[in-house]
Design a protein around this motif. Structure first.
Motif, PDB file in Angstrom:
ATOM      1  N   TRP A  30      -4.753  -4.271   5.404  1.00  0.00           N
ATOM      2  CA  TRP A  30      -4.656  -2.811   5.452  1.00  0.00           C
ATOM      3  C   TRP A  30      -3.735  -2.381   6.593  1.00  0.00           C
ATOM      4  N   ASN A  34      -0.041  -0.581   6.230  1.00  0.00           N
ATOM      5  CA  ASN A  34       0.303   0.660   6.921  1.00  0.00           C
ATOM      6  C   ASN A  34       1.571   0.508   7.739  1.00  0.00           C
ATOM      7  N   TRP A 131      -0.444   7.762  -0.521  1.00  0.00           N
ATOM      8  CA  TRP A 131      -0.666   6.967   0.684  1.00  0.00           C
ATOM      9  C   TRP A 131      -1.548   7.710   1.682  1.00  0.00           C
ATOM     10  N   LEU A 134      -5.057   7.438   0.533  1.00  0.00           N
ATOM     11  CA  LEU A 134      -5.621   6.117   0.830  1.00  0.00           C
ATOM     12  C   LEU A 134      -5.991   6.008   2.312  1.00  0.00           C
ATOM     13  N   ALA A 150      -3.091  -0.208  -2.196  1.00  0.00           N
ATOM     14  CA  ALA A 150      -2.337  -0.141  -0.935  1.00  0.00           C
ATOM     15  C   ALA A 150      -1.274  -1.232  -0.870  1.00  0.00           C
TER      16      ALA A 150
END
Length: 182
Positions: A30, A34, A131, A134, A150
């Motif tokens: 994750w 990002n 995004w 999320l 993602a």
């Protein structure tokens, strides 16, 4: 007040167990996703300098770049009221922009959606909105389908850029300011 039985049951459980290997891997994925999206949004903002309305699009991509970068550093920030407010405000603006661009495409589109500037702009706003959604929901839970989305979304923009770069005929009908960014 706790009864004696309740406190005995809690004491028997002991301290909370550390996160499993799977949960730790999911958190790393994750955070890395990002970071990738922060880079993508930053690049998307940077290439807007030659657009007819650069200010609008630089802000449209720079805000999620900054918000996403912060989430890659500290994922729990997505639960902060300031982060959530900025994300919600930006997402609302992107949804409005998407609706306007979608209507314009529906009313005036003559080609494939990727051949229309409004279509590419619409895709960008949709990616930003999804995004940010999320990121917002990641403060509660992350895993399974959300993590898969993602990972897909963090790879998709770069695959599209590569596809467009390789297929020069796809860019042939684009305005000149779009041809110089790739």
């Amino acid at each position: 007040m706790e009864s004696g039985a309740d406190s005995t049951a809690k004491a028997a459980k002991g301290p909370p167990s550390p996160p499993s290997q799977g949960a730790s891997a999911a958190r790393r994925l994750w955070r890395f996703s990002n970071l990738i999206m922060a880079v993508f949004f930053g690049l998307a903002g940077a290439v807007q300098v030659n657009d007819p309305d650069p200010g609008l699009w630089i802000v449209a991509y720079s805000v999620p770049a900054a918000l996403t970068l912060v989430v890659s550093i500290n994922p729990s920030i997505a639960d902060n009221i300031v982060w959530r407010s900025l994300s919600d405000l930006h997402s609302a603006a992107c949804v409005m922009g998407s609706a306007i661009l979608g209507y314009s495409l529906f009313a005036n589109s003559q080609k494939n959606i990727l051949h229309e500037e409004e279509g590419r702009e619409l895709f960008g706003l949709v990616i930003v909105t999804v995004w940010m959604s999320l990121c917002r929901s990641s403060a509660k839970t992350l895993g399974g389908i959300r993590l898969a989305i993602a990972i897909f979304l963090s790879v998709f923009p770069f695959v599209m850029w590569l596809y467009i770069y390789v297929n020069a005929e796809m860019r042939a009908s684009w305005p000149s300011h779009c041809k110089t960014v790739i």
